[in-house]
Design a protein around this motif. Sequence first.
Motif, PDB file in Angstrom:
ATOM      1  N   GLY A   1      66.965  67.264   0.788  1.00  0.00           N
ATOM      2  CA  GLY A   1      67.623  66.010   0.442  1.00  0.00           C
ATOM      3  C   GLY A   1      66.882  64.811   1.001  1.00  0.00           C
ATOM      4  N   LEU A   2      66.380  64.929   2.253  1.00  0.00           N
ATOM      5  CA  LEU A   2      65.628  63.818   2.849  1.00  0.00           C
ATOM      6  C   LEU A   2      64.330  63.550   2.095  1.00  0.00           C
ATOM      7  N   VAL A   3      63.660  64.621   1.688  1.00  0.00           N
ATOM      8  CA  VAL A   3      62.420  64.441   0.927  1.00  0.00           C
ATOM      9  C   VAL A   3      62.686  63.730  -0.400  1.00  0.00           C
TER      10      VAL A   3
ATOM     11  N   PRO B   1      69.637  78.284   3.549  1.00  0.00           N
ATOM     12  CA  PRO B   1      70.253  77.768   4.775  1.00  0.00           C
ATOM     13  C   PRO B   1      70.544  76.281   4.661  1.00  0.00           C
ATOM     14  N   LEU B   2      71.566  75.821   5.371  1.00  0.00           N
ATOM     15  CA  LEU B   2      71.977  74.419   5.322  1.00  0.00           C
ATOM     16  C   LEU B   2      70.856  73.491   5.777  1.00  0.00           C
ATOM     17  N   GLY B   3      70.076  73.911   6.796  1.00  0.00           N
ATOM     18  CA  GLY B   3      68.986  73.058   7.290  1.00  0.00           C
ATOM     19  C   GLY B   3      67.946  72.771   6.224  1.00  0.00           C
TER      20      GLY B   3
END
Length: 301
Positions: A177-179, A169-171
Amino acid sequence: MRRVFQARGWPSLGFLVLLLGAAPPAGVVASRTADRDAVPLSGFVAVTLVLEGPAPLQLTPPKGWLADESEAAWGVKAGAVSVEARPGGRERWTLPLRLDPFPPVGEAVVHFATVEVRAGGDTEPRAVTWDDLGVRVTTSLKDVKADDARPVTGVEDPPAPPPADAAVPLGQLLALGLVLLAGAALVVARYRKRPAAVSPAAWAAGELDRLDAALAAGGVSPAAGLDQLSGVLRAYLERRGPVPATRRTTVELFAEAGTAGGWRAVLERCDAAKFAREAATADECRRLVAVGRRLVSGEPA
């Protein structure tokens, strides 16, 4: 004829010593203890060498603490010497050793070096040694053969691709990516805070400055100051490489290094204060610190 006393030796050897007229220093007792009599090849044996006799006890350190026939089979690291007063005007000299075995395995006998001792104001030194130490060196590897090696693993088929409906899923992709961004930021911040590498000469100069200040303020005794000076100079030589100066006696160090210059005189004076208990003054210690500073900087001593 050189006279050698071995504490707790075989009765026949003691009789031979008496027959030849040799005698131990008056009242001097040599003893040694070990924490084990069996050691794995990857382990070590902790040994404590002790001399006790009339004060003052003065000992000339040998080239190595093991006899020549044992040096090739054991790695030796000496700890700090301690001397304590005993009742009746006697002193006790103690030295801890760490013995690391080298191959082969099996029953081994450790022979200790002979040292020269003056006790109770003797004018001439006499030779003293310690009892041999029997040790069994073991290993878990037995009858190693080439047939015991594990076969080479064959090429495995790659895993099957995930089904089409198993897309991430995109979420979850955004969270991943943030991690990753946060981890990269931490790495960059840590790299920026990393202190610049200090050269061996700069490190030694700083340590010598601190030692000189402590001597000037009376915060360290001359004997302790010479011991610290020896430690700084040996650590500098080891950092500069390639001789492991902190694990060699002064004689071994310069036999491997091939040159001595003014280094040997300073280190031998430190050895005399530590092992033979030759008295030193704060002024002499500060003068030797200044000589060490010039040696580290490459100036003539």
